[in-house]
Design a protein around this motif. Structure first.
Motif, PDB file in Angstrom:
ATOM      1  N   HIS A  59      42.077  40.544  44.509  1.00  0.00           N
ATOM      2  CA  HIS A  59      41.684  40.391  45.918  1.00  0.00           C
ATOM      3  C   HIS A  59      42.927  40.542  46.785  1.00  0.00           C
ATOM      4  O   HIS A  59      43.117  39.792  47.737  1.00  0.00           O
ATOM      5  CB  HIS A  59      41.072  39.010  46.162  1.00  0.00           C
TER       6      HIS A  59
ATOM      7  N   ASP B  95      42.918  39.029  39.151  1.00  0.00           N
ATOM      8  CA  ASP B  95      42.119  38.176  40.028  1.00  0.00           C
ATOM      9  C   ASP B  95      42.959  37.344  41.005  1.00  0.00           C
ATOM     10  O   ASP B  95      42.735  36.137  41.140  1.00  0.00           O
ATOM     11  CB  ASP B  95      41.235  37.240  39.175  1.00  0.00           C
TER      12      ASP B  95
ATOM     13  N   LYS C  20      30.373  44.809  42.402  1.00  0.00           N
ATOM     14  CA  LYS C  20      30.756  43.443  42.006  1.00  0.00           C
ATOM     15  C   LYS C  20      29.818  42.418  42.638  1.00  0.00           C
ATOM     16  O   LYS C  20      29.482  42.512  43.804  1.00  0.00           O
ATOM     17  CB  LYS C  20      32.199  43.176  42.464  1.00  0.00           C
TER      18      LYS C  20
ATOM     19  N   HIS D  61      40.437  43.742  38.341  1.00  0.00           N
ATOM     20  CA  HIS D  61      39.948  42.908  39.446  1.00  0.00           C
ATOM     21  C   HIS D  61      41.075  42.183  40.167  1.00  0.00           C
ATOM     22  O   HIS D  61      41.876  41.494  39.535  1.00  0.00           O
ATOM     23  CB  HIS D  61      38.980  41.872  38.867  1.00  0.00           C
TER      24      HIS D  61
HETATM   25 ZN   LIG Z   1      37.832  37.309  41.865  1.00  0.00          ZN
END
Ligand SMILES: [Zn+2]
Length: 403
Positions: free
Chosen positions: A23, A348, A202, A21
């Motif tokens: 972004h 993350d 997700k 995961h």
């Molecule tokens: Zn996240």
């Protein structure tokens, strides 16, 4: 620290990790005069309730408040290693770090990707680009998308937005006119995204509402569309959103891809992972990946993996950044109650520097926990080393089918 700690640290340097995961921001952000201020603003240091500002005084105040936060410590450490700077990052050393960050990204627009592939050594990273659901950021060689569904929770009204400011209508056009076309479109979009490389779905809805999804009837879920011109109420909205979550569980099962669910933190209220228990029980064919250790309610995850070993997968993504200490506590117990092929990790983060910090944090957590397990006689050294490579790589490779 025992010698096993150092041996594990050394061993893990050779493992090409898979992060479940991130972004990671689009190339344009790094090419456009990327500097330390942008880096800090695009990191969890920006979640500490204080702004870095542009003056010496504002920076001093900023670092005074966050210098002991784990979010900042991990990023500071990564910056020191990447840019080979010995001093701590504070107001009086700000310019040194800023110069190094600007120079590296200006001289090589691809530097942010090289940090991920060459310095961190990632093999695969699952990208949750909530600003463009299901896309790979133009780097399919490294990023595999997860399809983010949050914006659909507000699809009954194009004026509304999720916590990231998104509505599915904005992304996918005017195709959500009524209840039936809405759910047809949701399914089509997920299937299409999967065909184009998405390896998971997700949901980060705890930033908008609780995880208390109920088994609503289709009739009840329709109301928010039927009453659109009139006045739907909070219960109608909740029923519609509950229905989306339930439908998504089924779609994930049909496609046989994991359903990644954010648990803990968010808006805090009703974000305990335990609230998912009825839905998990009712969907034995859906593989639920429960994110973030459910922090701070880590015990909820222990209970769920214990009762549902076949379809609950604990993922300590983000946890080593939130609190390295909490991640050590969690993993110490998780290893004892979860099957060894189920635990994963993800970074993350939005930037490569923080991603590297997250990777160093989880390596430290693994070395701490596993060396202690060896020292206590709980694990054989070979099994501890195997657990490290399972959590950093092999489990994600299997669960998300990267073979
Ligand atoms: Zn996240």
């Amino acid at each position: 620290m025992s010698t096993y700690y150092y041996e594990l640290m050394e061993y893990m340097k050779a493992i090409k990790p898979i992060s479940t995961h991130c972004h990671h921001r689009p190339d344009a952000m790094f090419a456009n005069d990327f500097c330390l201020k942008t880096l800090l603003e695009e990191s969890y240091s920006n979640w500490c309730g204080v702004e870095v500002g542009d003056t010496f005084e504002s920076r001093k105040y900023y670092f005074d408040l966050i210098k002991n936060r784990n979010f900042f410590k991990c990023l500071e450490k990564a910056l020191q290693l990447i840019y080979k700077i010995d001093t701590p990052l504070r107001a009086d050393t700000y310019e040194i770090f800023d110069f190094a960050v600007r120079k590296a990204h200006r001289e090589d627009p691809d530097f942010h990707m090289k940090l991920l592939t060459d310095i961190a050594g990632y093999d695969h990273v699952i990208l949750d680009s909530y600003w463009q659901p299901g896309e790979n950021g133009g780097h399919p060689e490294l990023f595999s998308p997860t399809f983010r569904i949050d914006s659909f929770f507000f699809g009954f009204n194009p004026e509304l937005k999720d916590h990231d400011g998104n509505n599915c209508g904005k992304f996918f056009g005017d195709r959500f006119g009524d209840f039936d076309t809405f759910f047809m479109s949701l399914k089509e979009l997920i299937i299409d995204s999967h065909k184009r490389g998405a390896v998971a779905i997700k949901c980060a809805t705890p930033y908008d509402r609780g995880l208390d999804f109920e088994f609503v009837t289709e009739k009840k879920a329709r109301k928010v569309f039927e009453k659109r011109e009139g006045s739907y109420d909070i219960a109608d909205v909740k029923a519609f959103q509950d229905y989306i979550f339930l439908q998504t569980c089924q779609i994930a099962a049909e496609l046989d891809i994991p359903f990644q669910v954010h648990t803990g933190l968010g808006r805090l209220s009703k974000t305990n992972a335990y609230l998912l228990q009825p839905v998990i029980e009712a969907n034995p064919d859906t593989r639920f990946v429960l994110f973030h250790g459910g922090y701070p309610w880590m015990d909820d995850i222990f209970g769920l993996v214990h009762v549902y070993p076949k379809n609950v997968f604990p993922d300590i993504v983000w946890l080593p950044l939130i609190s390295t200490e909490a991640a050590v506590r969690m993993l110490t117990e998780l290893i004892e109650v979860a099957n060894s092929q189920s635990i994963c990790w993800g970074d993350d983060t939005w930037t490569s520097e923080e991603s590297y910090g997250a990777l160093m944090a989880v390596r430290h957590v693994l070395a701490m926990v596993l060396s202690n397990k060896i020292k206590d006689g709980y694990m054989l050294p070979a099994d501890a080393f195997e657990a490290a490579s399972n959590i950093l790589r092999n489990n994600a490779q299997r669960i998300y089918r990267f073979e």
